[in-house]
Design a protein around this motif. Structure first.
Motif, short mmCIF file in Angstrom:
data_model
loop_
_atom_site.label_atom_id
_atom_site.label_comp_id
_atom_site.label_asym_id
_atom_site.label_seq_id
_atom_site.Cartn_x
_atom_site.Cartn_y
_atom_site.Cartn_z
N GLY A 165 21.56 43.39 103.36
CA GLY A 165 20.54 44.08 104.13
C GLY A 165 19.16 43.65 103.72
O GLY A 165 18.96 42.93 102.74
N LYS A 166 18.17 44.07 104.51
CA LYS A 166 16.78 43.77 104.20
C LYS A 166 15.90 44.86 104.79
O LYS A 166 16.26 45.51 105.78
CB LYS A 166 16.37 42.42 104.77
N THR A 167 14.76 45.09 104.15
CA THR A 167 13.79 46.05 104.65
C THR A 167 12.40 45.49 104.43
O THR A 167 12.17 44.74 103.48
CB THR A 167 13.94 47.42 103.96
N LYS A 168 11.47 45.83 105.32
CA LYS A 168 10.11 45.31 105.20
C LYS A 168 9.11 46.33 105.72
O LYS A 168 9.29 46.89 106.80
CB LYS A 168 9.96 43.99 105.96
N ALA A 169 8.05 46.55 104.93
CA ALA A 169 6.99 47.44 105.36
C ALA A 169 6.25 46.84 106.55
O ALA A 169 6.07 45.63 106.65
CB ALA A 169 6.01 47.69 104.21
N ILE A 170 5.80 47.69 107.47
CA ILE A 170 4.99 47.29 108.61
C ILE A 170 3.56 47.69 108.29
O ILE A 170 3.27 48.87 108.09
CB ILE A 170 5.46 47.99 109.90
N THR A 171 2.68 46.68 108.18
CA THR A 171 1.32 46.97 107.70
C THR A 171 0.24 46.66 108.71
O THR A 171 -0.92 47.00 108.49
CB THR A 171 1.05 46.17 106.41
N ALA A 172 0.55 45.99 109.81
CA ALA A 172 -0.44 45.73 110.84
C ALA A 172 -0.56 46.93 111.75
O ALA A 172 0.39 47.69 111.93
CB ALA A 172 -0.06 44.49 111.65
N GLY A 173 -1.74 47.10 112.32
CA GLY A 173 -1.91 48.18 113.28
C GLY A 173 -3.03 49.12 112.90
O GLY A 173 -3.72 48.95 111.89
N VAL A 174 -3.22 50.13 113.71
CA VAL A 174 -4.26 51.12 113.48
C VAL A 174 -3.74 52.20 112.55
O VAL A 174 -2.86 52.97 112.90
CB VAL A 174 -4.74 51.74 114.81
#
Length: 447
Positions: free
Chosen positions: A133-142
């Motif tokens: 498995g893999k997980t990744k933070a989402i950091t782009a955006g408002v």
């Protein structure tokens, strides 16, 4: 081999291009609420759940959810050695023919207590595959990491060819899967949404209102019929006799179709202020300092920002150009493209020592991945600008120990790697098993 470990051989799937149509109600009479599957997947004792599981009764090629970034409060006490976190996510399992625990994709909002008085907060997405498995933070955006009660959208779309899926946040693509299974004919698939919590006695969660849809093979967004939705709430309902912190407040609206699943978890008996509406000034991206073009890839940006602030569920049908952009380009929200600095403490020149020491990261990683601390190596990593716009570097935790990863399907994998922001302790990305092969070196061996 257990049922949860069987490799699923999928059936043929239609490859029609995905085009979005106005929202309608599903009319699939052959569906049924997946009560048994939902109980198996979300019936743990250590983890508390307030989840819904829906079985539309037809192939799904898309999932969509929206809710507001509500504030999460943690008690300022020492919880070393414990995992204290709350997540609200959309999870889609494309094929459940062999098992309710099959490969799936999860996207949502995650808050974790990282120290006595520190916490992380923000969206991320996760793939659970056959080999890892893999997980990744989402950091782009408002303001992705700011609990400002702003609406955000979470979407999963199967690619036009093959069996893999694109992951979109606020209508921009943030990743793609590698190990998802074929979408079968008929009933065997499931879409879930709700709250998962560990260490709930230390957590206060105000009402979070989840709105959810799925896409059928006719390229139409539908609401699941309420009769085809099962609920699992593993804490008792709050009442005059059942007091916080060991209770949930939940409500599914309405009686005909899945319009909204509302969940809260009080910390004290005091009633929290309503959080259903955003405070003044948070309805749109205008005024945030984000400069955007009038049109991006055919999408009217003013109409999109207005829709995101008021009624994100309707954006796909009401915003000119959005449906086609999502299908063909995947970069549709100009205000959501730029990475934002974290709204959390950072090291300064006067205090250069990271807020989270290596030993704290070692302990957290060992607890999260279910291995002993002696099996985890922690090294200093590079600055995390490419991951989170956080200055101050990272900590990288590695192990070759057998682990379940960040999932609870009863599977075991060899090794993991997890990267944390040194300044806040936020989990930026992680992988376990063979899905680490593309991004990491061989985990270190331990005697």
């Amino acid at each position: 081999m257990s049922v949860s470990q069987k490799v699923l051989m999928g059936l043929a799937v239609a490859t029609a291009a995905v085009t979005l149509s106005p929202l309608v109600a599903s009319q699939q009479a052959q569906a049924a609420p997946p009560k048994e599957a939902c109980g198996l997947v979300y019936g743990g004792n250590i983890v508390s759940y307030a989840m819904t599981c829906s079985q539309p009764g037809q192939p799904m090629i898309g999932g969509f959810a929206t809710w507001r970034n509500v504030p999460v409060t943690f008690d300022a006490v020492n919880t070393a050695g414990k995992t204290v976190q709350v997540s609200n996510y959309l999870r889609l399992t494309p094929n459940t023919e062999a098992s309710p625990f099959e490969n799936n994709i999860e996207i949502g909002l995650y808050a974790e207590k990282t120290g006595r008085t520190t916490q992380s907060y923000g969206p991320r997405w996760t793939e659970m595959g056959s080999t890892g498995g893999k997980t990744k933070a989402i950091t782009a955006g408002v303001n992705p990491t700011k609990p400002d009660r702003r609406n955000h959208t979470y979407m999963l779309l199967r690619k036009d060819t093959g069996d893999q899926w694109d992951v979109l946040y606020d209508f921009n693509t943030v990743g793609s899967t590698k190990e998802q299974l074929k979408v079968p004919r008929g009933i065997p698939n499931r879409i879930d949404i709700g709250v998962e919590m560990m260490g709930g006695r230390y957590i206060k969660l105000p009402e979070i209102a989840n709105r959810m849809q799925f896409m059928d093979e006719n390229r139409t967004w539908l609401r699941v019929l309420t009769k085809n939705t099962a609920k699992v709430v593993t804490l008792p309902a709050c009442s005059a006799t059942v007091k916080p912190p060991n209770c949930f407040k939940t409500k599914l609206t309405d009686k005909k179709s899945f319009a909204q699943w509302s969940v809260s978890k009080p910390r004290t008996a005091t009633t929290a202020a309503p959080t259903g509406q955003a405070p003044a000034g948070t309805g749109t991206a205008w005024g945030t300092g984000v400069r955007v073009p009038a049109v991006l890839n055919g999408v009217d940006q003013a109409a999109l920002q207005s829709c995101l602030g008021q009624d994100p569920e309707a954006c796909l049908s009401s915003v000119p150009g959005l449906a086609e952009c999502v299908r063909t380009i995947g970069v549709c929200n100009a205000a959501g493209l730029t990475q934002r600095p974290q709204q959390q403490a950072r090291p300064t020149a006067a205090s250069p020592v990271p807020a989270e020491p290596a030993e704290s990261i070692r302990q957290r990683a060992a607890t999260a991945f279910g291995v002993s601390e002696g099996q985890v190596a922690v090294t200093s990593g590079p600055a995390a600008r490419q991951l989170s716009a956080v200055d101050g570097g990272t900590w990288v935790a590695r192990s070759s120990a057998t682990t379940a990863g960040l999932e609870r399907r009863g599977l075991r994998f060899e090794g993991f790697q997890a990267t944390y922001a040194a300044s806040t302790g936020q989990l930026l990305e992680a992988c376990w098993g063979r899905l680490c092969d593309d991004t990491t070196s061989t985990p270190p061996a331990f005697q």
